[in-house]
Write a protein that holds these residues in place. Sequence first.
Motif, PDB file in Angstrom:
ATOM      1  N   SER A 113       0.843  -1.186   0.000  1.00 34.22           N
ATOM      2  CA  SER A 113       0.000   0.000   0.000  1.00 34.22           C
ATOM      3  C   SER A 113       0.878   1.235   0.000  1.00 34.22           C
ATOM      4  N   GLY A 114       0.535   2.183  -0.849  1.00 35.83           N
ATOM      5  CA  GLY A 114       1.291   3.423  -0.912  1.00 35.83           C
ATOM      6  C   GLY A 114       1.507   3.875  -2.334  1.00 35.83           C
ATOM      7  N   ASP A 115       2.514   4.692  -2.519  1.00 39.90           N
ATOM      8  CA  ASP A 115       2.887   5.178  -3.848  1.00 39.90           C
ATOM      9  C   ASP A 115       3.487   4.002  -4.615  1.00 39.90           C
ATOM     10  N   PRO A 116       2.892   3.621  -5.751  1.00 39.85           N
ATOM     11  CA  PRO A 116       3.342   2.412  -6.457  1.00 39.85           C
ATOM     12  C   PRO A 116       4.843   2.367  -6.736  1.00 39.85           C
ATOM     13  N   LYS A 117       5.433   3.471  -7.174  1.00 35.03           N
ATOM     14  CA  LYS A 117       6.860   3.427  -7.509  1.00 35.03           C
ATOM     15  C   LYS A 117       7.715   3.104  -6.291  1.00 35.03           C
ATOM     16  N   ASP A 118       7.361   3.664  -5.140  1.00 34.06           N
ATOM     17  CA  ASP A 118       8.127   3.389  -3.924  1.00 34.06           C
ATOM     18  C   ASP A 118       7.897   1.971  -3.417  1.00 34.06           C
TER      19      ASP A 118
END
Length: 171
Positions: A113-118
């Motif tokens: 879960s979160g910013d996809p790139k990170d």
Amino acid sequence: MEGDISMKKIVVAVDESEESMHALSWCLGNLSSQKATAAANTSTSLVLLYVKPPPPLHSSYDAAGYMFSKNDVVAAMEKYGNDMINSVMQRAEAVYKNFNVNANVNIERVVGSGDPKDVICNAVEKLRADTLVMGSHGYGFFKRALLGSVSDYCAKHVECPVVIVKHPDHK
């Protein structure tokens, strides 16, 4: 050492897009074609990585004149997120079943879960992936410049080789 089984780990970033399912198909097609030439002592772990966006933070729960409790909104968003995860993983499983992949392929499902790139970059590092496979949305130069490209970012920031599979409709 004789008899040791080496493990190859491939992470495939999947989401609700056709592009990610095409990338998964491409990956499975390559695994299928390699099965005849692959050594019997090689095992592959195929990690299906789905990244759900973090829940948005809102200060008001008033929509169209109706008041919703914070718990109702959070519960509805959690249900939607879980339904999306299940839907994407079911689609990925359907793609997987269409291929005659050898028995030395183990499927793992990972959800972040979160910013996809990170999340993708962190998962690739944590899982010690040998390869990252991603689909490309086929954005042009200006759209990529405005929105950014997850695949471009990951290609620049992960340590393992990255395969970006272009959908045939994006020419």
